[in-house]
Enzyme design. Sequence first.
Site, PDB file in Angstrom:
ATOM      1  N   ARG A 199      12.960  82.275   9.262  1.00  0.00           N
ATOM      2  CA  ARG A 199      14.145  81.507  10.200  1.00  0.00           C
ATOM      3  C   ARG A 199      13.837  81.019  11.536  1.00  0.00           C
ATOM      4  O   ARG A 199      12.842  82.452  12.437  1.00  0.00           O
ATOM      5  CB  ARG A 199      15.530  82.670  10.352  1.00  0.00           C
ATOM      6  CG  ARG A 199      16.858  82.262   9.056  1.00  0.00           C
ATOM      7  CD  ARG A 199      17.229  81.281   9.495  1.00  0.00           C
ATOM      8  NE  ARG A 199      17.934  80.736   8.163  1.00  0.00           N
ATOM      9  CZ  ARG A 199      18.221  80.753   6.592  1.00  0.00           C
ATOM     10  NH1 ARG A 199      16.787  79.395   7.022  1.00  0.00           N
ATOM     11  NH2 ARG A 199      19.379  80.070   6.234  1.00  0.00           N
ATOM     12  N   GLU A 210      17.151  74.427  16.181  1.00  0.00           N
ATOM     13  CA  GLU A 210      16.925  73.938  15.768  1.00  0.00           C
ATOM     14  C   GLU A 210      17.628  72.166  15.732  1.00  0.00           C
ATOM     15  O   GLU A 210      19.029  72.638  16.119  1.00  0.00           O
ATOM     16  CB  GLU A 210      16.704  74.302  14.218  1.00  0.00           C
ATOM     17  CG  GLU A 210      15.806  75.199  13.647  1.00  0.00           C
ATOM     18  CD  GLU A 210      15.928  75.025  11.937  1.00  0.00           C
ATOM     19  OE1 GLU A 210      16.966  75.116  11.826  1.00  0.00           O
ATOM     20  OE2 GLU A 210      15.110  76.753  11.932  1.00  0.00           O
ATOM     21  N   HIS A 246      12.228  71.959   9.239  1.00  0.00           N
ATOM     22  CA  HIS A 246      13.368  73.358   8.319  1.00  0.00           C
ATOM     23  C   HIS A 246      13.988  72.524   6.684  1.00  0.00           C
ATOM     24  O   HIS A 246      14.516  72.142   5.889  1.00  0.00           O
ATOM     25  CB  HIS A 246      14.837  73.266   8.697  1.00  0.00           C
ATOM     26  CG  HIS A 246      15.051  75.075   8.151  1.00  0.00           C
ATOM     27  ND1 HIS A 246      16.112  75.583   8.582  1.00  0.00           N
ATOM     28  CD2 HIS A 246      15.031  75.735   7.693  1.00  0.00           C
ATOM     29  CE1 HIS A 246      16.471  76.999   8.141  1.00  0.00           C
ATOM     30  NE2 HIS A 246      15.759  76.083   6.924  1.00  0.00           N
ATOM     31  N   ALA A 260      12.033  73.257   3.985  1.00  0.00           N
ATOM     32  CA  ALA A 260      10.841  74.093   3.127  1.00  0.00           C
ATOM     33  C   ALA A 260      11.433  74.001   1.823  1.00  0.00           C
ATOM     34  O   ALA A 260      10.564  74.238   0.715  1.00  0.00           O
ATOM     35  CB  ALA A 260      10.508  75.428   2.963  1.00  0.00           C
TER      36      ALA A 260
HETATM   37  C1  GLV Z   1      17.568  77.608   3.540  1.00  0.00           C
HETATM   38  O1  GLV Z   1      16.992  77.824   4.859  1.00  0.00           O
HETATM   39  C2  GLV Z   1      17.686  78.141   3.156  1.00  0.00           C
HETATM   40  O2  GLV Z   1      18.041  79.682   3.333  1.00  0.00           O
HETATM   41  O3  GLV Z   1      18.330  78.214   1.489  1.00  0.00           O
END
Ligand code: GLV
Length: 323
Positions: free
Chosen positions: A238, A267, A286, A288
Amino acid sequence: MSKPKVFVTRKIPDKGFELVKDFCDVDLWTGDLPPSRDELLQHARGVEGVLCLLTDLFDGDMMDAIGPQLKVISNFAVGCDNIDVLAATARGISVGNTPDVLTDVTADFAFALMMSAGRRIPEADCYARSGAWKTWQPMALLGLEMKGATLGLLGFGRVGKAMARRAAGFDMRVIYYDPLETKSPSDARATRVEFETLLEESDFLSLHTPLTDETRHVIAADALSKMKPNAVLVNTSRGPVVDLEALYRALEEKRIFAAGLDVTEPEPLPLNHPLFALDNIIVTPHIASSSKAARDKMAWIAAKNLIAGLKGERLPNCFNPRL
Ligand code: GLV
């Protein structure tokens, strides 16, 4: 029998959304940007369930304003720092999240960021495109090696452990510090160390901790000053875990080698942010967990959590510690 009313704060992948529609009377927010607080409240007032994203904030006041019929907040995310979970628990509202299905894809991405920053791949791509590439050079764009390097993990939960598995394939040494760890680990692939040691010994430091009061700005000037000059910092957890002003100074003064951030505070990171002027940083928006398979599964789990909460059942993935 009438279906329970729910508010879904953004279009999610079809498989999950179809399930929600079969069971619920759905109000769907169709905007590309999140609803404002007022819009969120306007749409959620009176509903029994909400399926939301990590960009939608739910505090106790919001829950009260939605009304006492609210049974469940199903988050389309693993991290639930956008929801005051204590306030929800106190009101008997179930909070759901979507773990496991994005563990590997997130670790893949963190590893990719680590290698891209260490081997300067975006910088090399710009170099090639800009016409600066005139010939093969013995010392152009020198980067870092993975083999034998120490990977430090802040946080040793699902994604941290998946990072350790990947690191074994690259012959890396792995150390970790987990502020939330309660019992001794049984993982032969990684050695637990103190936070200071993690900072001092990591060649690559990757962050995999939830955002809590303890982890907010845990990587700030003091922590950065203990890192190696050739260290790479990667954050896929985060944004507020890292103090970006301090990181900017460390990167600008070349006190660490590079950073890769998939999450930032705020963000999106504003285009005029000084970090964007540096070569030794990669910023991604963001993403990933952003594979089609992972997002489809997240939608399915979020739908299942929502429906279980509406039925008054325990959520398949319940985030409240005591519900
Ligand atoms: C993404 O950042 C999540 O927490 O799923």
